[in-house]
Design an enzyme around this catalytic site. Sequence first.
Site, PDB file in Angstrom:
ATOM      1  N   HIS A   1      -7.955   1.914   1.061  1.00 34.40           N
ATOM      2  CA  HIS A   1      -7.840   0.591   1.682  1.00 34.40           C
ATOM      3  C   HIS A   1      -8.637  -0.454   0.896  1.00 34.40           C
ATOM      4  CE1 HIS A   1      -5.709   1.625   5.396  1.00 34.40           C
ATOM      5  NE2 HIS A   1      -6.277   2.795   5.232  1.00 34.40           N
TER       6      HIS A   1
ATOM      7  N   ASP B   1     -11.249 -24.655  17.958  1.00 35.12           N
ATOM      8  CA  ASP B   1      -9.818 -24.793  17.701  1.00 35.12           C
ATOM      9  C   ASP B   1      -9.282 -26.159  18.117  1.00 35.12           C
ATOM     10  OD1 ASP B   1     -10.204 -22.210  16.964  1.00 35.12           O
ATOM     11  OD2 ASP B   1      -9.331 -21.342  18.768  1.00 35.12           O
TER      12      ASP B   1
ATOM     13  N   CYS C   1      -2.025   2.614   1.537  1.00 35.58           N
ATOM     14  CA  CYS C   1      -2.114   3.721   2.498  1.00 35.58           C
ATOM     15  C   CYS C   1      -0.723   4.170   2.947  1.00 35.58           C
ATOM     16  CB  CYS C   1      -2.999   3.306   3.680  1.00 35.58           C
ATOM     17  SG  CYS C   1      -3.412   4.724   4.710  1.00 35.58           S
ATOM     18  N   TYR C   2      -0.341   3.887   4.184  1.00 34.85           N
ATOM     19  CA  TYR C   2       1.001   4.281   4.636  1.00 34.85           C
ATOM     20  C   TYR C   2       2.055   3.689   3.699  1.00 34.85           C
ATOM     21  CZ  TYR C   2       5.064   4.885   7.670  1.00 34.85           C
ATOM     22  OH  TYR C   2       6.288   5.241   8.164  1.00 34.85           O
TER      23      TYR C   2
ATOM     24  N   LYS D   1      -9.089 -17.733  11.934  1.00 34.92           N
ATOM     25  CA  LYS D   1     -10.258 -18.482  12.402  1.00 34.92           C
ATOM     26  C   LYS D   1     -11.150 -18.971  11.256  1.00 34.92           C
ATOM     27  CE  LYS D   1     -12.540 -19.477  16.284  1.00 34.92           C
ATOM     28  NZ  LYS D   1     -11.934 -19.825  17.575  1.00 34.92           N
TER      29      LYS D   1
ATOM     30  N   GLY E   1      -0.577   2.098   8.247  1.00 28.89           N
ATOM     31  CA  GLY E   1      -0.056   2.275   9.595  1.00 28.89           C
ATOM     32  C   GLY E   1      -0.483   3.627  10.100  1.00 28.89           C
TER      33      GLY E   1
ATOM     34  N   GLU F   1      -8.570  -3.522   1.284  1.00 31.78           N
ATOM     35  CA  GLU F   1      -8.917  -4.652   2.166  1.00 31.78           C
ATOM     36  C   GLU F   1     -10.230  -4.418   2.909  1.00 31.78           C
ATOM     37  OE1 GLU F   1      -6.667  -2.383   2.745  1.00 31.78           O
ATOM     38  OE2 GLU F   1      -6.345  -1.984   4.863  1.00 31.78           O
TER      39      GLU F   1
END
Length: 514
Positions: free
Chosen positions: A172, A230, A85-86, A369, A58, A174
């Site tokens: 991070h 979609d 992280c945060y 997606k 964050g 990710e």
Amino acid sequence: MHQLRSSKVLVLDFGAQYAQLIARRIREHHVFSEIVSSEITAQEIKEKAPIAIVLSGGPKSVNVDGAPRVDKAIYDLGIPILGICYGAQLIASDLGGEVSSGLSGEYGKTELVLSNHGQICEGLRSSSTVWMSHFDSVTKLPDGFNLLASTKEAYGAAFESPSRGIYAVQFHPEVEHSEFGSKIFENFLHVIVGADSSWTSYSIIEDSISRIKEQVGDEHVICALSGGVDSSVAAALVHRAIGDQLHCVFVDTGLMRHGEAEIVERTFREQFEIDLISVDASDEYFNDLAGVTDPERKRKLIGERFIRIFEKTARDIKGAKYLVQGTLYPDVIESGTKSAARIKSHHNVGGLPDDMDFELVEPLRELFKDEVRAVGSELGLPDTIVWRQPFPGPGLAVRIVGEVTRERAEIVRDADRIVQEEFAKSDLDHRAIWQAFAVLADIRSVGVMGDERSYAYPIILRAVESSDAMTADWARLPYDLLERISSRIVAEVGGVNRVVYDITSKPPATIEWE
Ligand code: XMP
């Protein structure tokens, strides 16, 4: 009621865009993840019964007033926790460690030096590259925690307390630039938590089918098909669940791309044998748009016309109670929290008259997606639909600057067909390009064709790279591709004598021209 999935990881969102990426990475490890607000209480978490909790990154400092905190009772729920992280700093600060502000932070690629593998860093090299984005640093670990790794500016870059089931990384994992990022998730999810890899396209489909059946029973369902990814995947999923109870409506606005109406008809009517009602409404659309040049006015007219046609068609489908909508997970997470100024009024299905009170079926509500695409392929939809570039609801109208007429729509559709054909022939990775298309300007310029003077429209070529359309960069296309597109458009499309390339990023421009 449908049983909720047993294995889910909760990602507590502390702001910025980190939580979505973390949730996607967890799902790439075939474990279902759900994003929740950081204000969730320990009791609410208990009711959701996750197998693990991740505290996301964050933008705030844990040391300032008003920074988001967590209900400290979560640390005693006995559910494994990974702080990123945060989230790592919050763990340190909440459990008696120290987080210092005002040291020099780290941004971007940083060397991580391992002192101890512990559980969360199992399999990492003694030195590796990680992606950092922090100003504060953990300078003292809480009692009972082991230090695993540090960087030049972050003493507590990785630490854990296996007995409490709490793990923390300042970097991070990710982000792709973190060399062993995926390994951190694997260690946490599959080794520490013991999650099984049950979140796959197959399980998503099975799960959706039973939810849809349970929701709609014997009732009939309507779906507005646009030919986009979609609505197509949503329709195919609902059809797999309830077969003939599904009725699809496709409105041909005259503003679709080349071949689009045919692909929709072939795929859904012939291949899937879905009850498809196709309405040619191009006359109505071009009548509405005659003389209109204002972009917002165009969008509004197109949206209103769509609703009128859809309403009329839907009323003929007797007894339909449900409407399919292709809402995706990012829309669910973001809706209500966005305070951004309205740049364009997007037109999608919605805003139906009050007396048409359908209940919604939203089979993609939990999916990102990339998962929607994987499900679409698994259901047998062709690549032309599954990998289709985003196409705006108002269609080619927002790519025709100035008045929209049938003739001008034909020009831009023809030019766009050439763009698509040349891209398909080139060896560019189609996934690297977010969108590539032609725009018709409302100015004319002088040219010379043969020995004749011409005075005709330019086509603007737009090709962008992006991961979410929020920002975009113009694509550095090979010159020979640009050349082929330009010469073909000028030679083959009547009324065009010049092609220019748009080299503006978003921001400050938008992707579409209107
Ligand atoms: P802009 O032009 O705002 O577009 O940078 C961002 C993305 O959204 C698409 N777009 C739309 N999609 N209905 C949609 O469903 C719309 O009215 C609409 N307008 C723009 C655009 O193609 C790009 O991918």
